[in-house]
Design an enzyme around this catalytic site. Structure first.
Site, PDB file in Angstrom:
ATOM      1  N   GLY A  45       0.875  -0.900  -0.102  1.00  0.00           N
ATOM      2  CA  GLY A  45       0.166  -0.088   0.162  1.00  0.00           C
ATOM      3  C   GLY A  45       0.441   1.124   0.032  1.00  0.00           C
ATOM      4  O   GLY A  45       2.212   1.802   0.683  1.00  0.00           O
ATOM      5  N   GLN A  50       3.108  10.058   1.064  1.00  0.00           N
ATOM      6  CA  GLN A  50       4.514   9.038   1.347  1.00  0.00           C
ATOM      7  C   GLN A  50       5.062   9.468   0.059  1.00  0.00           C
ATOM      8  O   GLN A  50       6.627   9.088  -0.211  1.00  0.00           O
ATOM      9  CB  GLN A  50       4.647   7.529   1.268  1.00  0.00           C
ATOM     10  CG  GLN A  50       3.554   6.916   1.801  1.00  0.00           C
ATOM     11  CD  GLN A  50       3.469   5.471   2.513  1.00  0.00           C
ATOM     12  OE1 GLN A  50       2.433   5.328   2.107  1.00  0.00           O
ATOM     13  NE2 GLN A  50       4.387   5.406   2.659  1.00  0.00           N
ATOM     14  N   CYS A  92       6.071   0.211   7.184  1.00  0.00           N
ATOM     15  CA  CYS A  92       5.469   1.583   6.034  1.00  0.00           C
ATOM     16  C   CYS A  92       6.914   1.670   5.406  1.00  0.00           C
ATOM     17  O   CYS A  92       7.866   1.593   6.483  1.00  0.00           O
ATOM     18  CB  CYS A  92       5.339   2.453   6.967  1.00  0.00           C
ATOM     19  SG  CYS A  92       4.774   3.729   6.090  1.00  0.00           S
ATOM     20  N   LEU A  93       6.603   1.993   4.984  1.00  0.00           N
ATOM     21  CA  LEU A  93       7.295   2.546   3.761  1.00  0.00           C
ATOM     22  C   LEU A  93       8.744   3.871   4.097  1.00  0.00           C
ATOM     23  O   LEU A  93       9.711   3.639   3.817  1.00  0.00           O
ATOM     24  CB  LEU A  93       7.260   2.533   1.758  1.00  0.00           C
ATOM     25  CG  LEU A  93       6.626   1.074   1.705  1.00  0.00           C
ATOM     26  CD1 LEU A  93       5.994   0.963   0.233  1.00  0.00           C
ATOM     27  CD2 LEU A  93       7.573  -0.008   1.724  1.00  0.00           C
ATOM     28  N   HIS A 134      -4.618   1.305   7.678  1.00  0.00           N
ATOM     29  CA  HIS A 134      -3.373   1.658   7.355  1.00  0.00           C
ATOM     30  C   HIS A 134      -2.717   3.232   6.762  1.00  0.00           C
ATOM     31  O   HIS A 134      -2.298   4.258   6.650  1.00  0.00           O
ATOM     32  CB  HIS A 134      -2.005   0.646   7.439  1.00  0.00           C
ATOM     33  CG  HIS A 134      -1.112   1.757   6.940  1.00  0.00           C
ATOM     34  ND1 HIS A 134       0.859   0.570   8.097  1.00  0.00           N
ATOM     35  CD2 HIS A 134      -0.026   2.674   6.620  1.00  0.00           C
ATOM     36  CE1 HIS A 134       1.591   1.612   7.771  1.00  0.00           C
ATOM     37  NE2 HIS A 134       1.443   2.117   6.676  1.00  0.00           N
ATOM     38  N   GLU A 135      -3.373   2.859   5.460  1.00  0.00           N
ATOM     39  CA  GLU A 135      -3.339   3.945   4.222  1.00  0.00           C
ATOM     40  C   GLU A 135      -4.458   5.419   4.522  1.00  0.00           C
ATOM     41  O   GLU A 135      -3.843   6.331   4.278  1.00  0.00           O
ATOM     42  CB  GLU A 135      -3.712   3.193   2.908  1.00  0.00           C
ATOM     43  CG  GLU A 135      -3.018   2.576   2.555  1.00  0.00           C
ATOM     44  CD  GLU A 135      -1.297   3.319   2.791  1.00  0.00           C
ATOM     45  OE1 GLU A 135      -1.592   3.972   2.267  1.00  0.00           O
ATOM     46  OE2 GLU A 135      -0.392   1.594   2.749  1.00  0.00           O
ATOM     47  N   HIS A 138      -2.234   7.239   7.283  1.00  0.00           N
ATOM     48  CA  HIS A 138      -1.703   8.042   5.797  1.00  0.00           C
ATOM     49  C   HIS A 138      -2.347   9.437   5.684  1.00  0.00           C
ATOM     50  O   HIS A 138      -1.528  10.615   5.963  1.00  0.00           O
ATOM     51  CB  HIS A 138      -0.854   7.086   4.983  1.00  0.00           C
ATOM     52  CG  HIS A 138       0.221   6.378   5.617  1.00  0.00           C
ATOM     53  ND1 HIS A 138       1.095   7.205   6.459  1.00  0.00           N
ATOM     54  CD2 HIS A 138       0.227   5.424   4.929  1.00  0.00           C
ATOM     55  CE1 HIS A 138       2.468   6.195   6.166  1.00  0.00           C
ATOM     56  NE2 HIS A 138       1.851   5.199   5.526  1.00  0.00           N
TER      57      HIS A 138
HETATM   58 NI    NI Z   1       2.617   3.226   5.271  1.00  0.00          NI
END
Ligand code: NI
Length: 169
Positions: A45, A50, A92-93, A134-135, A138
């Protein structure tokens, strides 16, 4: 085009993103870039902040690019129903190298707009439900570490500060 992923510490990650109000060519490019950048980073995701873009859009693919039908674009998403609970490790990236157990609903129903602006509702279970939460977090400027215990969160923040000092973040 693959873009670098913004890391923890950049204010864009902790700022609520703006509504998507144009589903134009520029927006289609953003979505394509988001999928490309997500796959390149081996994520399931990715949210626009991001990539440093404060817009309420996220892309998700819990199949890791194996199934074309698993590609989901969520513009202006909202959780309209949640039930059950799951407690799994999450990462998380934008917080690379750190993971932690986060409680999320087992089932989540999301109402969102697709890449053309058409409204849809989708129910996700397990990993997909987790990805939706999660997204959407964000897009509200919330990172998964917010959901960890204060002890665990402070430990991660301390380690990141050290990495930053060393120029490794
Ligand atoms: Ni994330």
């Amino acid at each position: 085009m693959i873009h670098p992923i913004v890391k923890y510490g950049d204010p864009v990650l902790e700022t609520p993103a703006k509504l998507v109000d144009a589903f134009d060519a520029e927006f289609q490019t953003l979505i394509a870039d988001m999928f490309e950048s997500m796959y390149a980073a081996n994520g399931v995701g990715l949210a626009a902040p991001q990539l440093g873009i404060s817009r309420r859009v996220a892309v998700i693919d819990v199949s890791n690019g194996k199934t074309a039908e698993a590609k989901i674009v969520c513009a202006n998403p909202e959780i309209v129903h949640a039930e059950g609970e799951q407690r799994e490790e999450e990462g998380c990236l934008s917080v690379p190298g750190f993971r932690g157990h986060v409680a999320r609903p087992q089932y989540v129903t999301v109402r969102a707009q697709d890449s053309s602006g058409k409204e849809f509702e989708m129910r996700g279970e397990g990993l997909l439900a987790r990805a939706f939460c999660h997204e959407i977090d964000h897009l509200n400027g919330v990172l998964f570490i917010t959901h960890l215990s204060m002890l665990k969160r402070d430990l991660i923040k301390r380690k990141i500060r050290k990495l930053k000092k060393a120029g490794d973040w």
